[in-house]
Motif scaffolding. Structure first.
Motif, short mmCIF file in Angstrom:
data_model
loop_
_atom_site.label_atom_id
_atom_site.label_comp_id
_atom_site.label_asym_id
_atom_site.label_seq_id
_atom_site.Cartn_x
_atom_site.Cartn_y
_atom_site.Cartn_z
N UNK A 83 0.80 -1.22 0.00
CA UNK A 83 0.00 0.00 0.00
C UNK A 83 0.84 1.28 0.00
N UNK A 84 2.14 1.18 -0.14
CA UNK A 84 2.98 2.37 -0.28
C UNK A 84 3.42 2.46 -1.73
N UNK A 85 2.83 3.39 -2.47
CA UNK A 85 3.05 3.47 -3.91
C UNK A 85 3.26 4.91 -4.34
N UNK A 86 4.03 5.08 -5.39
CA UNK A 86 4.27 6.40 -5.98
C UNK A 86 3.98 6.32 -7.48
N UNK A 87 3.79 7.45 -8.13
CA UNK A 87 3.53 7.44 -9.58
C UNK A 87 4.76 7.08 -10.40
N UNK A 88 5.23 5.88 -10.20
CA UNK A 88 6.42 5.38 -10.89
C UNK A 88 6.18 3.90 -11.14
N UNK A 89 6.01 3.53 -12.41
CA UNK A 89 5.66 2.15 -12.72
C UNK A 89 6.74 1.16 -12.28
N UNK A 95 7.66 -2.86 -5.63
CA UNK A 95 6.92 -3.04 -4.38
C UNK A 95 6.07 -4.31 -4.43
N UNK A 96 5.36 -4.50 -5.54
CA UNK A 96 4.51 -5.68 -5.67
C UNK A 96 5.32 -6.96 -5.68
N UNK A 97 6.46 -6.92 -6.35
CA UNK A 97 7.32 -8.11 -6.41
C UNK A 97 7.80 -8.50 -5.02
N UNK A 98 8.24 -7.52 -4.23
CA UNK A 98 8.70 -7.80 -2.87
C UNK A 98 7.55 -8.28 -1.99
N UNK A 107 -2.79 -12.91 -2.33
CA UNK A 107 -2.22 -11.58 -2.58
C UNK A 107 -2.10 -11.30 -4.06
N UNK A 108 -1.67 -12.30 -4.83
CA UNK A 108 -1.56 -12.14 -6.28
C UNK A 108 -2.94 -11.89 -6.89
N UNK A 109 -3.97 -12.51 -6.34
CA UNK A 109 -5.34 -12.32 -6.84
C UNK A 109 -5.79 -10.87 -6.64
N UNK A 110 -5.53 -10.31 -5.46
CA UNK A 110 -5.90 -8.92 -5.21
C UNK A 110 -5.10 -7.97 -6.09
N UNK A 111 -3.83 -8.28 -6.29
CA UNK A 111 -3.00 -7.45 -7.16
C UNK A 111 -3.54 -7.45 -8.59
N UNK A 112 -3.88 -8.62 -9.09
CA UNK A 112 -4.41 -8.72 -10.45
C UNK A 112 -5.76 -8.01 -10.59
N UNK A 113 -6.59 -8.10 -9.54
CA UNK A 113 -7.88 -7.41 -9.57
C UNK A 113 -7.70 -5.90 -9.64
N UNK A 118 -7.60 -0.94 -13.33
CA UNK A 118 -6.88 0.28 -13.68
C UNK A 118 -6.42 1.09 -12.49
N UNK A 119 -6.31 0.45 -11.32
CA UNK A 119 -5.93 1.17 -10.11
C UNK A 119 -4.53 1.76 -10.22
N UNK A 120 -3.60 0.98 -10.71
CA UNK A 120 -2.21 1.44 -10.79
C UNK A 120 -2.05 2.50 -11.89
N UNK A 121 -2.82 2.37 -12.97
CA UNK A 121 -2.78 3.39 -14.03
C UNK A 121 -3.32 4.72 -13.51
N UNK A 122 -4.32 4.64 -12.63
CA UNK A 122 -4.87 5.88 -12.07
C UNK A 122 -3.85 6.58 -11.17
N UNK A 123 -3.00 5.80 -10.50
CA UNK A 123 -1.95 6.40 -9.68
C UNK A 123 -0.97 7.16 -10.56
N UNK A 124 -0.62 6.56 -11.69
CA UNK A 124 0.32 7.21 -12.61
C UNK A 124 -0.29 8.45 -13.23
N UNK A 125 -1.54 8.36 -13.65
CA UNK A 125 -2.18 9.49 -14.35
C UNK A 125 -2.48 10.66 -13.42
#
Length: 206
Positions: A83-89, A95-98, A107-113, A118-125
């Protein structure tokens, strides 16, 4: 008469021999026990050298005594990574790999969901910065169950959102420790129970 004396002396010699043999066995057993116990105690003590090459005594302890602290450390680290994320792919991918080293397929299921939504894309945008603060961690040691309570902060250009986060899961002990999972604990059946907004404070961009 002479024969009786000889027989009695033979019996006495036999008893003395047997008694000496039994006493010797008892002494060997006692000595062996104390030697084994001394070795067992010695194995729990190791010496390490400090920066000045001075030997310091370090004692081996039962791993179960410190297991609750290790469990909390793993739970806190996993949630911090997830849950600690920055606009950097690249940073999000790292973070997800670790985090995936510490959780099973739940955990992988929640990440894929989140990725499909588009949750991670929204962080970047939106150039959002997400941070998490742990409030408390409830542990049920007999059932190896936990419940995590935290607050997530989403810092956007337009506003700052604070959310309450409650998750639960179970803990599984692994046989081998590794660099990616030094505590040898795997989070299983992890799911989010609550993730709701507590406040949404607009920013003054003038």
């Amino acid at each position: 008469m002479i024969i009786k004396n000889i027989e009695s002396k033979i019996r006495l010699a036999t008893f003395l021999s047997l008694g000496s043999f039994i006493c010797a066995l008892l002494m060997v057993g006692v000595v062996s026990f104390f030697a084994w116990r001394q070795v067992a105690v010695a194995r729990k003590s190791v010496y390490i050298l400090d920066a000045n090459s001075v030997p310091l005594l370090a004692r081996q302890t039962d791993v179960s005594l410190n297991r609750p602290a290790e469990y909390r450390s793993v739970i806190n680290r996993f949630h911090t990574l997830f849950f600690t994320l920055t606009p950097d792919d690249k940073f999000i991918e790292y973070q997800m790999k670790q985090a995936m080293y510490l959780v099973d397929e739940s955990g992988a299921l929640q990440y894929n969901n989140l990725k499909e939504r588009g949750f991670f894309n929204s962080i970047l945008s939106s150039s959002s910065v997400l941070t998490i603060q742990t409030d408390s961690i409830y542990l049920d040691m007999p059932h190896q169950y936990f419940r995590y309570y935290g607050r997530q902060k989403i810092d956007r250009r337009s506003s700052t959102i604070t959310r309450s986060l409650v998750t639960e899961g179970y803990l599984k002990d692994l046989d081998v420790r590794s660099d990616n999972n030094p505590n040898a604990v795997l989070i299983t059946r992890w799911k989010t129970l609550e993730n709701k907004d507590l406040s949404d404070v607009p920013k003054n961009n003038l």
